[in-house]
Design a protein around this motif. Sequence first.
Motif, PDB file in Angstrom:
ATOM      1  N   ARG A 146      30.273  40.307  41.046  1.00 39.23           N
ATOM      2  CA  ARG A 146      30.503  41.626  40.475  1.00 39.23           C
ATOM      3  C   ARG A 146      31.741  42.275  41.096  1.00 39.23           C
ATOM      4  O   ARG A 146      32.086  42.011  42.240  1.00 39.23           O
ATOM      5  CB  ARG A 146      29.293  42.531  40.715  1.00 39.23           C
ATOM      6  N   ARG A 147      32.388  43.128  40.310  1.00 34.65           N
ATOM      7  CA  ARG A 147      33.586  43.807  40.795  1.00 34.65           C
ATOM      8  C   ARG A 147      33.241  44.777  41.922  1.00 34.65           C
ATOM      9  O   ARG A 147      32.356  45.614  41.797  1.00 34.65           O
ATOM     10  CB  ARG A 147      34.254  44.579  39.661  1.00 34.65           C
ATOM     11  N   GLU A 148      33.956  44.632  43.042  1.00 35.78           N
ATOM     12  CA  GLU A 148      33.777  45.521  44.189  1.00 35.78           C
ATOM     13  C   GLU A 148      34.933  46.502  44.339  1.00 35.78           C
ATOM     14  O   GLU A 148      34.818  47.490  45.043  1.00 35.78           O
ATOM     15  CB  GLU A 148      33.634  44.698  45.467  1.00 35.78           C
ATOM     16  N   ASP A 167      32.755  40.532  44.457  1.00 35.50           N
ATOM     17  CA  ASP A 167      31.798  40.187  45.508  1.00 35.50           C
ATOM     18  C   ASP A 167      31.527  38.683  45.408  1.00 35.50           C
ATOM     19  O   ASP A 167      31.075  38.202  44.368  1.00 35.50           O
ATOM     20  CB  ASP A 167      30.500  40.973  45.289  1.00 35.50           C
ATOM     21  N   TYR A 205      34.701  54.482  42.589  1.00 30.62           N
ATOM     22  CA  TYR A 205      35.513  53.818  43.612  1.00 30.62           C
ATOM     23  C   TYR A 205      36.119  54.810  44.610  1.00 30.62           C
ATOM     24  O   TYR A 205      36.647  55.855  44.230  1.00 30.62           O
ATOM     25  CB  TYR A 205      36.656  53.042  42.947  1.00 30.62           C
ATOM     26  N   ARG A 220      37.596  50.601  46.709  1.00 24.79           N
ATOM     27  CA  ARG A 220      36.345  49.849  46.856  1.00 24.79           C
ATOM     28  C   ARG A 220      35.180  50.743  46.441  1.00 24.79           C
ATOM     29  O   ARG A 220      35.255  51.965  46.536  1.00 24.79           O
ATOM     30  CB  ARG A 220      36.130  49.408  48.313  1.00 24.79           C
ATOM     31  N   LYS A 221      34.097  50.102  46.014  1.00 28.45           N
ATOM     32  CA  LYS A 221      32.905  50.869  45.667  1.00 28.45           C
ATOM     33  C   LYS A 221      32.230  51.451  46.905  1.00 28.45           C
ATOM     34  O   LYS A 221      31.552  52.480  46.820  1.00 28.45           O
ATOM     35  CB  LYS A 221      31.914  49.990  44.898  1.00 28.45           C
ATOM     36  N   ARG A 222      32.418  50.776  48.046  1.00 30.23           N
ATOM     37  CA  ARG A 222      31.840  51.268  49.295  1.00 30.23           C
ATOM     38  C   ARG A 222      32.961  51.430  50.317  1.00 30.23           C
ATOM     39  O   ARG A 222      33.719  50.472  50.559  1.00 30.23           O
ATOM     40  CB  ARG A 222      30.778  50.298  49.825  1.00 30.23           C
TER      41      ARG A 222
END
Length: 223
Positions: A35-37, A30, A77, A59-61
């Motif tokens: 932070r890792r996305e 991000d 994820y 992706r997290k989202r």
Amino acid sequence: GKTTLVKRCAERLAAAGLRVRGFITDEVLDPATGRREGFDVVAVGTAGASHPRRGCLARKRPVEGGARNSRIKTGAYFVDRDSFEAVALPLLAPSPAVDVYCIDEVGRMELHSEAFRAAVLALLRGGHRIVGALAAPIYGHRVPLADEVAARVDVAVVPLRASARGEATERMLALLPTSPAARKRPASTGSDAPTPLRKKPAGSGAATANPTLKVRTGSPIGK
């Protein structure tokens, strides 16, 4: 970690004049928080002018209206199987124009794709050289295909731990072919089965092998 090691090996092979094709995974951060996305899949080599060079792996989202809007998950994820397959599968098609295939990695996210699993097994059955990474067990949860690949007599596994990454890199590079002369395959023994090779005792962490090379994480590193 393992992606850096695999990428370094692929670069060394290409610099030696060998034709390398496959993919690595790249961490996506991000821009606002660092932070890792998620992760992207990135092509090594090419499968044609129209072939995509980069795509979403996870992706997290999820993203609305696209393949990422999925119920396929690994941990936190959402896995974009369609995007991953569009980049990775053409790169793993067997070809006489490829000397070494690069696979980062045979892992939990990637194995949501049955087509990817089939592609890995096809390369192994065909005796193609591969350099790549295998998912390690996490909290007792194993990845069956990673275990199956690691157990093969034609696969050399180099354990990777955070405290010994440099050593693992040198061990991997020492196992790799160093010139285009390595394109020539050993004469067939008349059997489809690989020639049995003596493996080190269980727990020692490595086995000598030809033609396929893998690095396996010895503790959770990366995804």
